[in-house]
Design a protein around this motif. Structure first.
Motif, mmCIF file in Angstrom:
data_model
loop_
_atom_site.group_PDB
_atom_site.id
_atom_site.type_symbol
_atom_site.label_atom_id
_atom_site.label_comp_id
_atom_site.label_asym_id
_atom_site.label_seq_id
_atom_site.Cartn_x
_atom_site.Cartn_y
_atom_site.Cartn_z
ATOM 1 N N ASN A 22 73.091 -41.265 75.234
ATOM 2 C CA ASN A 22 72.593 -39.904 75.448
ATOM 3 C C ASN A 22 73.650 -38.904 74.984
ATOM 4 O OD1 ASN A 22 74.441 -39.519 77.706
ATOM 5 N ND2 ASN A 22 73.045 -40.845 78.858
ATOM 6 N N THR A 23 73.354 -37.619 75.112
ATOM 7 C CA THR A 23 74.284 -36.595 74.619
ATOM 8 C C THR A 23 75.642 -36.667 75.284
ATOM 9 O OG1 THR A 23 72.443 -35.101 74.167
ATOM 10 C CG2 THR A 23 74.608 -34.093 74.368
ATOM 11 N N SER A 24 75.666 -37.037 76.553
ATOM 12 C CA SER A 24 76.903 -36.935 77.342
ATOM 13 C C SER A 24 77.843 -38.113 77.198
ATOM 14 C CB SER A 24 76.551 -36.763 78.826
ATOM 15 O OG SER A 24 75.790 -35.593 79.024
ATOM 16 N N ASP A 62 74.511 -36.117 66.948
ATOM 17 C CA ASP A 62 73.381 -36.478 67.799
ATOM 18 C C ASP A 62 73.309 -38.002 67.859
ATOM 19 O OD1 ASP A 62 71.453 -33.625 66.689
ATOM 20 O OD2 ASP A 62 72.685 -33.869 68.487
ATOM 21 N N LYS A 63 72.224 -38.606 67.473
ATOM 22 C CA LYS A 63 72.146 -40.075 67.505
ATOM 23 C C LYS A 63 72.428 -40.704 66.145
ATOM 24 C CE LYS A 63 69.281 -41.073 71.527
ATOM 25 N NZ LYS A 63 70.313 -41.945 72.114
ATOM 26 N N ARG A 85 75.850 -44.627 71.704
ATOM 27 C CA ARG A 85 75.714 -43.300 72.311
ATOM 28 C C ARG A 85 74.331 -43.224 72.944
ATOM 29 N NH1 ARG A 85 76.387 -37.162 69.746
ATOM 30 N NH2 ARG A 85 76.654 -36.143 71.778
#
Lengths: 114, 113
Positions: free
Chosen positions: B70-72, B51-52, B68
């Motif tokens: 966001n998720t994508s 995740d983050k 990162r």
């Protein structure tokens, strides 16, 4: 720590020959085991996997069996083709802390001649 | 098809000039990885995100950073590339929920002149 020992190449075979690439591992518990293939200039592709003892992974004519008693995951194919020429990596994913990580063998380069 | 995409496929930068490599995924996986692969070697993990949550490998040089947003998407920043940083950089993803394997992108070949 966890480790993977893989038969080093290069391996050169004629088309339709039998292939074995040996892979043994050291790990605590019951790791998941993988074979990845990398064609020239490309990323790694998952070829097959096994997640518990005695599981057999298979794909595209390739097979490997998770042998807990010998800590091995040897890759086999009964009849190789020119298109199988690539680098093959054996890998494990452990069960201890940091288990998102893969531990790779050094890779085996396979060349299949017509 | 769900996949891992890396752009650009080939990147040339000058010695000391910052460069950013990008990775995106449509798999909705919560873990993303960056690897460095030099010729005839196995991939070497630089860092990964769960995740983050950022996880740096102990031997990754400070010259390498990651974001990162966001998720994508996930980015690899090389702040001051040296000649020794020329390599293939591979992005990969995995899901703690659906499986144990990692899915790799096609890689970015970095040349440092």
């Amino acid at each position: 720590g966890d480790s993977v020992t893989q038969m080093e190449g290069p391996v050169t075979l004629s088309e339709e020959a039998f292939l074995t690439i040996n892979c043994t591992y050291t790990a605590t518990g019951y790791p998941s085991l993988f074979w990845y293939v990398q064609y020239p200039g490309e990323g790694l592709q998952l070829l097959l996997k096994a997640t518990k003892a005695d599981d057999k992974g298979s794909n595209k004519g390739f097979e490997a069996t998770y042998r807990k008693e010998t800590t091995s995951f040897h890759l086999e194919k009964g009849s190789v083709q020119v298109s199988d020429s690539a680098v093959y990596f054996c890998a494990l994913r452990g069960t201890q802390g940091g288990s998102e990580k893969l531990v790779f063998g050094k890779g085996t380069k396979l060349t299949v001649n017509p | 098809d769900a996949m891992v995409i890396q752009n650009p496929r080939y990147q040339v930068t000058q010695f000391g000039k910052p460069v950013t490599l990008s990775c995106s995924q449509t798999l909705n996986h919560n873990v993303m990885y960056w690897y460095q692969q030099k010729s005839s070697q196995a991939p070497k993990l630089l860092f990964h995100y769960y995740d983050k949550d950022f996880n740096n490998e102990a031997d990754t040089p400070d010259n390498f950073q990651s974001r990162r947003p966001n998720t994508s998407f996930c980015f690899l920043d090389i702040r001051s590339p040296g000649l020794g940083d020329a390599a293939m950089y591979l992005c990969a993803t995995s899901s703690r929920v659906t499986g144990t394997e990692q899915y790799f992108g096609p890689g970015t070949r970095l040349t440092v002149t």
